[in-house]
Motif scaffolding. Structure first.
Motif, PDB file in Angstrom:
ATOM      1  N   GLY A  47       0.813  -1.215   0.000  1.00  0.00           N
ATOM      2  CA  GLY A  47       0.000   0.000   0.000  1.00  0.00           C
ATOM      3  C   GLY A  47       0.843   1.260   0.000  1.00  0.00           C
ATOM      4  O   GLY A  47       0.546   2.226  -0.717  1.00  0.00           O
ATOM      5  N   ILE A  48       1.932   1.255   0.797  1.00  0.00           N
ATOM      6  CA  ILE A  48       2.821   2.417   0.860  1.00  0.00           C
ATOM      7  C   ILE A  48       3.515   2.629  -0.482  1.00  0.00           C
ATOM      8  O   ILE A  48       3.653   3.764  -0.960  1.00  0.00           O
ATOM      9  N   ILE A  49       3.960   1.527  -1.123  1.00  0.00           N
ATOM     10  CA  ILE A  49       4.607   1.624  -2.438  1.00  0.00           C
ATOM     11  C   ILE A  49       3.633   2.200  -3.468  1.00  0.00           C
ATOM     12  O   ILE A  49       4.007   3.031  -4.308  1.00  0.00           O
ATOM     13  N   LEU A  50       2.363   1.771  -3.392  1.00  0.00           N
ATOM     14  CA  LEU A  50       1.338   2.279  -4.320  1.00  0.00           C
ATOM     15  C   LEU A  50       1.154   3.781  -4.143  1.00  0.00           C
ATOM     16  O   LEU A  50       1.039   4.521  -5.134  1.00  0.00           O
ATOM     17  N   ILE A  51       1.158   4.234  -2.884  1.00  0.00           N
ATOM     18  CA  ILE A  51       1.027   5.682  -2.627  1.00  0.00           C
ATOM     19  C   ILE A  51       2.226   6.431  -3.207  1.00  0.00           C
ATOM     20  O   ILE A  51       2.079   7.498  -3.812  1.00  0.00           O
ATOM     21  N   PHE A  52       3.427   5.873  -3.014  1.00  0.00           N
ATOM     22  CA  PHE A  52       4.638   6.475  -3.586  1.00  0.00           C
ATOM     23  C   PHE A  52       4.505   6.652  -5.109  1.00  0.00           C
ATOM     24  O   PHE A  52       4.908   7.674  -5.661  1.00  0.00           O
ATOM     25  N   LEU A  78       3.559   5.722   7.239  1.00  0.00           N
ATOM     26  CA  LEU A  78       4.853   5.226   7.717  1.00  0.00           C
ATOM     27  C   LEU A  78       4.856   5.084   9.235  1.00  0.00           C
ATOM     28  O   LEU A  78       5.385   4.110   9.782  1.00  0.00           O
ATOM     29  N   LEU A  79       4.263   6.073   9.928  1.00  0.00           N
ATOM     30  CA  LEU A  79       4.175   6.002  11.386  1.00  0.00           C
ATOM     31  C   LEU A  79       3.296   4.830  11.811  1.00  0.00           C
ATOM     32  O   LEU A  79       3.625   4.099  12.758  1.00  0.00           O
TER      33      LEU A  79
END
Length: 281
Positions: A47-52, A78-79
């Motif tokens: 999910g974080i990679i997709l946001i990036f 990230l937190l």
């Protein structure tokens, strides 16, 4: 064609140090992925990679509202990753920090065989009498914080002592017994329970505790069920069941011999490097 020329020029201009830098970074990312794959952290990381990836896309397409939301969401994500997946992060750091020179793996084959024989004999007898037991064999990861939750024993490993510890209604029978090298260091210890909800619902607290300690360390944990007398083994967050005396002894020796061999081979390499330096000087 222009992009291909740029790539070829970049490769030609690349130094050995730059290539080494890329290899090291790639290896680190590969190890991180191996540590978190098939865990809850893997899905959040995706999910974080997709946001990036969506941030530059939304900026390029002038999707100002979406771009603003994504930019504000990323730090929170990230937190959240750190807070929610603290156990996984801790386990990864412990895995990285395990020293190949740690003293908790038995070096001598004769001592190893003797310790395993005593443990397996006790486990077999406890299984026959359907006496619940939880025995943890410490490996590279130190278990000092777990040891401190129990009662200090500091005695040579023997089947008679292990059987006596787990006699029902005795003070130490309801916790875990920790073995370090060839000694029983502590009994009645409290182990962390696993948070894995996918394990068999029929498994009790002993099994959940065994899986929990194996998730947080490289310890070998043997469980005897007080309901059925079934012998189980927890290693690296996994649980295998239905062992008999010979099968259990065989797998314990194989695991400990493999880990000792890895440790010894690294030491031998270091000795080789030292000898080579001595010859050069």
């Amino acid at each position: 064609m222009q992009a291909l020329n740029i790539i070829i020029k970049t490769i030609k201009d690349m130094s050995i140090i730059s290539l080494l830098d890329i290899i090291v970074v790639a290896y680190i990312f590969y190890k991180i992925y191996n540590l978190i794959k098939e865990t809850r952290a893997e899905q959040l990381l995706k999910g974080i990679i997709l946001i990036f990836l969506m941030i530059p896309v939304s900026s390029f397409l002038h999707l100002d509202m979406l771009n603003w939301i994504l930019n504000k969401t990323l730090p929170i994500g990230l937190l959240t990753f750190v807070v929610i997946f603290q156990p996984e992060i801790r386990r990864a750091l412990e895995h990285i920090g395990r020293s190949t020179f740690d003293k908790h793996i038995i070096e001598d084959d004769e001592t190893m065989d003797k310790v395993i024989t005593e443990v397996v004999t006790a486990v077999e007898n406890l299984s026959e009498s359907k006496t619940g037991a939880l025995i943890v064999i410490e490996q590279r990861t130190g278990l000092a914080e777990i040891i401190n939750t129990g009662t200090n024993i500091d005695a040579v490993v023997s089947s008679a002592l292990l059987e006596n510890i787990f006699v029902v209604n005795t003070p130490l029978h309801d916790g875990a017994t920790i073995i370090r090298n060839d000694r029983i260091v502590s009994s009645g210890c409290v182990l962390p329970l696993t948070n894995n909800n996918n394990i068999n619902k029929k498994l009790g607290t002993r099994h959940r505790a065994a899986i929990g300690i194996s998730e947080n360390s490289d310890a070998l944990t043997i469980i005897v069920s007080e309901e059925t007398g079934t012998i189980s083994l927890a290693v690296n967050g996994g649980l295998t069941r239905n062992y008999d005396k010979d099968k259990l002894k065989d797998i314990l020796i194989k695991i400990m011999q493999f880990r000792k061999k890895k440790k010894s081979s690294f030491k031998e390499k270091v000795k080789g490097w030292i000898k080579r330096e001595e010859k050069i000087s």
